[in-house]
Design an enzyme around this catalytic site. Structure first.
Site, PDB file in Angstrom:
ATOM      1  N   GLY A  52       0.771  -1.237   0.000  1.00  0.00           N
ATOM      2  CA  GLY A  52       0.000   0.000   0.000  1.00  0.00           C
ATOM      3  C   GLY A  52       0.799   1.281   0.000  1.00  0.00           C
ATOM      4  O   GLY A  52       0.231   2.355   0.194  1.00  0.00           O
ATOM      5  N   TRP A 105       2.221   3.037  -2.438  1.00  0.00           N
ATOM      6  CA  TRP A 105       1.812   4.004  -3.462  1.00  0.00           C
ATOM      7  C   TRP A 105       0.421   4.554  -3.187  1.00  0.00           C
ATOM      8  O   TRP A 105       0.189   5.756  -3.290  1.00  0.00           O
ATOM      9  CB  TRP A 105       1.872   3.344  -4.840  1.00  0.00           C
ATOM     10  CG  TRP A 105       3.254   3.358  -5.426  1.00  0.00           C
ATOM     11  CD1 TRP A 105       4.424   3.599  -4.756  1.00  0.00           C
ATOM     12  CD2 TRP A 105       3.601   3.134  -6.786  1.00  0.00           C
ATOM     13  NE1 TRP A 105       5.480   3.527  -5.629  1.00  0.00           N
ATOM     14  CE2 TRP A 105       5.005   3.241  -6.880  1.00  0.00           C
ATOM     15  CE3 TRP A 105       2.877   2.839  -7.931  1.00  0.00           C
ATOM     16  CZ2 TRP A 105       5.694   3.076  -8.078  1.00  0.00           C
ATOM     17  CZ3 TRP A 105       3.558   2.664  -9.134  1.00  0.00           C
ATOM     18  CH2 TRP A 105       4.946   2.783  -9.209  1.00  0.00           C
ATOM     19  N   ASP A 144      -5.912 -11.885  -8.603  1.00  0.00           N
ATOM     20  CA  ASP A 144      -4.848 -11.976  -9.602  1.00  0.00           C
ATOM     21  C   ASP A 144      -5.268 -11.209 -10.851  1.00  0.00           C
ATOM     22  O   ASP A 144      -6.181 -11.624 -11.567  1.00  0.00           O
ATOM     23  CB  ASP A 144      -4.585 -13.448  -9.932  1.00  0.00           C
ATOM     24  CG  ASP A 144      -3.364 -13.653 -10.810  1.00  0.00           C
ATOM     25  OD1 ASP A 144      -2.915 -12.679 -11.452  1.00  0.00           O
ATOM     26  OD2 ASP A 144      -2.850 -14.787 -10.850  1.00  0.00           O
ATOM     27  N   LYS A 155       6.454   0.238 -13.522  1.00  0.00           N
ATOM     28  CA  LYS A 155       7.774  -0.316 -13.216  1.00  0.00           C
ATOM     29  C   LYS A 155       8.134  -1.352 -14.268  1.00  0.00           C
ATOM     30  O   LYS A 155       7.340  -2.236 -14.573  1.00  0.00           O
ATOM     31  CB  LYS A 155       7.779  -0.967 -11.833  1.00  0.00           C
ATOM     32  CG  LYS A 155       9.101  -1.660 -11.502  1.00  0.00           C
ATOM     33  CD  LYS A 155       9.220  -2.008 -10.036  1.00  0.00           C
ATOM     34  CE  LYS A 155       8.280  -3.115  -9.611  1.00  0.00           C
ATOM     35  NZ  LYS A 155       8.416  -3.426  -8.171  1.00  0.00           N
TER      36      LYS A 155
END
Length: 209
Positions: free
Chosen positions: A63, A65, A99, A164
């Site tokens: 958590g 970000w 997922d 990323k």
């Protein structure tokens, strides 16, 4: 031999982790993770977040970000977060555990977004690393492609994408794909990223119509 190497590597990582100044600062400030500092540095340079925005956070747990973004978008803003791992609640964050690669989870996430156009999609997703680039890089790029597909679905014109990426095979092609969709694209390596890591962050702003 492999076990010994893995043990030595794990011990070295743990030693680095607990002596890392950003880890220590995060603990001192009561932050979820050191990732908070990465996003803060990116925000200082690129100004991605403004009050009232709707933001999607992929790979959100634990958590860091999401915790940072709610300080930037205020009470009228909204964060919709998703991760395969559990995450403790954060005020202002609508969290979905599941997922992201599964169709039902993606559908549930899109339902939470609804008709609202999102101003920022951000992804800190990473696969479980094996330490073998030939395995890790393709898995990482697959997650990056899924995050970009999410942008195509929900990101408003003029919106931003932060992702990323681990540098390696497929990186340049992925970068070209992002450049075709956004007016400005930069590569960032925040100070809080470990220097020996292959990770960089692509900051793309101004989604084209």
């Amino acid at each position: 031999m492999t076990g010994k190497k893995r043990s030595a590597s794990s011990s070295r990582w743990l030693q680095e982790h607990f002596s890392d100044k950003y880890v220590l600062q995060a603990q001192k400030k009561g932050l979820r993770s050191r990732a908070w500092f990465k996003l803060d540095e990116i925000q200082q340079g690129d100004k991605l977040f403004k009050p009232g925005m709707t933001v999607v956070d992929l790979g959100a747990a634990p958590g860091g970000w999401s915790q940072y973004v709610v300080t930037q978008i205020g009470s009228k803003g909204r964060v919709i977060a998703c991760d395969i791992l559990p995450m403790d609640p954060i005020v202002g964050v609508d969290f979905l555990q599941g997922d992201f690669r599964e169709e039902l989870v993606l559908k549930a996430l899109l339902e939470r977004v609804g008709e609202t156009k999102v101003q920022v999609v951000m992804s800190d997703m990473a696969p479980n690393m094996t330490g073998t680039p030939a395995v890790d890089i393709p898995r990482s790029m697959y997650l990056c492609e899924l995050a970009l597909a999410m942008c195509r679905d929900v990101l408003a014109p003029g919106g931003s994408f932060l992702v990323k990426v681990f540098q390696g095979d497929g990186f340049e092609e992925y970068l070209r794909e992002i450049r075709s969709l956004f007016t400005k694209v930069k590569i960032r390596k925040p100070d809080a990223s470990r220097s020996r890591s292959r990770e960089v962050y692509i900051v793309a702003t101004g989604r084209k119509l």
